[in-house]
Structures are given as structure tokens and as C-alpha cells.
Design a protein around this motif. Sequence first.
Motif, short mmCIF file in Angstrom:
data_model
loop_
_atom_site.label_atom_id
_atom_site.label_comp_id
_atom_site.label_asym_id
_atom_site.label_seq_id
_atom_site.Cartn_x
_atom_site.Cartn_y
_atom_site.Cartn_z
N LYS A 42 96.55 12.00 -0.95
CA LYS A 42 96.60 11.98 -2.42
C LYS A 42 96.30 13.38 -2.98
O LYS A 42 97.20 14.13 -3.26
CB LYS A 42 95.61 10.94 -2.95
N GLY A 43 95.03 13.71 -3.13
CA GLY A 43 94.67 15.02 -3.66
C GLY A 43 94.98 16.13 -2.67
O GLY A 43 95.53 17.17 -3.02
N ASN A 44 94.64 15.89 -1.42
CA ASN A 44 94.96 16.80 -0.32
C ASN A 44 94.42 18.21 -0.53
O ASN A 44 95.03 19.19 -0.10
CB ASN A 44 96.47 16.82 -0.08
N CYS A 45 93.30 18.34 -1.22
CA CYS A 45 92.72 19.65 -1.54
C CYS A 45 92.33 20.43 -0.27
O CYS A 45 92.38 21.66 -0.25
CB CYS A 45 91.50 19.49 -2.44
N LEU A 46 91.94 19.71 0.78
CA LEU A 46 91.50 20.36 2.01
C LEU A 46 92.63 21.09 2.74
O LEU A 46 92.37 21.91 3.61
CB LEU A 46 90.87 19.34 2.96
N THR A 47 93.86 20.80 2.40
CA THR A 47 94.96 21.51 3.04
C THR A 47 94.88 23.01 2.75
O THR A 47 95.21 23.83 3.59
CB THR A 47 96.31 20.96 2.55
N CYS A 48 94.39 23.36 1.55
CA CYS A 48 94.36 24.77 1.14
C CYS A 48 92.97 25.33 0.91
O CYS A 48 92.81 26.55 0.89
CB CYS A 48 95.17 24.95 -0.14
N HIS A 49 91.98 24.47 0.69
CA HIS A 49 90.65 24.93 0.28
C HIS A 49 89.55 24.51 1.24
O HIS A 49 89.57 23.40 1.77
CB HIS A 49 90.29 24.34 -1.10
N VAL A 50 88.57 25.40 1.41
CA VAL A 50 87.32 25.05 2.07
C VAL A 50 86.46 24.34 1.03
O VAL A 50 86.28 24.85 -0.08
CB VAL A 50 86.59 26.31 2.59
N ILE A 51 85.98 23.16 1.40
CA ILE A 51 85.12 22.38 0.52
C ILE A 51 83.96 21.87 1.36
O ILE A 51 84.19 21.27 2.42
CB ILE A 51 85.86 21.19 -0.11
N ASP A 55 86.50 18.24 6.45
CA ASP A 55 86.90 18.55 7.82
C ASP A 55 88.25 19.27 7.84
O ASP A 55 89.15 18.94 7.09
CB ASP A 55 87.02 17.26 8.64
N LEU A 56 88.37 20.25 8.73
CA LEU A 56 89.61 20.98 8.97
C LEU A 56 90.23 21.55 7.69
O LEU A 56 91.39 21.29 7.37
CB LEU A 56 90.62 20.09 9.68
N PRO A 57 89.47 22.37 6.97
CA PRO A 57 90.00 22.91 5.71
C PRO A 57 91.00 24.03 5.94
O PRO A 57 91.00 24.69 6.98
CB PRO A 57 88.75 23.44 5.02
N GLY A 58 91.84 24.25 4.94
CA GLY A 58 92.76 25.37 4.95
C GLY A 58 92.12 26.59 4.30
O GLY A 58 91.03 26.51 3.76
N THR A 59 92.82 27.69 4.36
CA THR A 59 92.28 28.93 3.79
C THR A 59 93.28 29.62 2.86
O THR A 59 93.11 30.79 2.53
CB THR A 59 91.88 29.91 4.92
N ILE A 60 94.29 28.91 2.43
CA ILE A 60 95.29 29.49 1.53
C ILE A 60 94.68 29.74 0.15
O ILE A 60 94.87 30.79 -0.45
CB ILE A 60 96.52 28.57 1.40
N GLY A 61 93.93 28.75 -0.35
CA GLY A 61 93.30 28.86 -1.66
C GLY A 61 91.85 29.28 -1.52
O GLY A 61 91.30 29.34 -0.42
N PRO A 62 91.20 29.56 -2.64
CA PRO A 62 89.79 29.98 -2.59
C PRO A 62 88.88 28.82 -2.18
O PRO A 62 89.23 27.65 -2.35
CB PRO A 62 89.51 30.41 -4.03
N GLU A 63 87.72 29.18 -1.64
CA GLU A 63 86.72 28.16 -1.34
C GLU A 63 86.28 27.53 -2.65
O GLU A 63 86.06 28.23 -3.65
CB GLU A 63 85.53 28.78 -0.63
#
Length: 117
Positions: A42-51, A55-63
Motif C-alpha cells: 500500500k504505502g510502500n514507504c520502505l522501498t525508498c526510505h529508512v524508517i 525492515d529492509l529499507p531503501g535509500t533512494i529517498g531521505p531517512e
Amino acid sequence: MTAFSRTPALLFLLAFAAGLASPAQAQSAVAEGRKLTFDRGKGNCLTCHVIKGGDLPGTIGPELKDLKAKYPDRNELVAIIFDETKRNPQTMMPPFGRNRILTDQEISAIVDFLQTL
């Protein structure tokens, strides 16, 4: 006691009860926002952001941290999630609201959660 003399007491009880419901509703919105933020479908924020807590966050967007300090006006954060392309046409962030990926209520819940980080 007449009905008129009971009115102030009744108004006081209603105001008191409304105050008790408010923190519970806020906690519910934060919990729903957290669920949506971490939901890969749904939100899928972890694909791009460290939160924190994700688990298994992306690093494309800002933390995503200290967001209440960065965006004291929650409407700015709502606008970013709704359609960041208005502010930054080159963004890689999907316009979650404009594309109806998330409802206004879901975006509001996500902002409630993000403001706790």
C-alpha cells in the motif's frame, strides 16, 4: 432539579467525554499510519526510505526522522505525500494521492505516524 439546571452538568460531561476519546482516536490514527507506512503493498514507504523499526529499507529517498521538526505545518507533509511533483517535478516519489494509491484519510494517518518519528 430542572432540565435547565442540568444543562451545564450535561455539557461538562459531554466535553469531558470528548476529551477522553481524542487521545484514543489519535493513537488509532498513528497505529493505522504505521501499518500503511510499513505495508509493502500500500504505502510502500520502505522501498525508498529508512524508517526506524522498518525492515529492509531503501535509500533512494531521505531517512524519515524528525519530521515534525522539519515540517511543523502538517499540511506541507500531506501535500508532499499527495503529490510531491507539484513541489519537485523531478522527484521519484509517486503522487500517492493524485494517483489514488492512498486515500486522503490514509495519507492523514501516515502523516500522524510520521510526525511521531
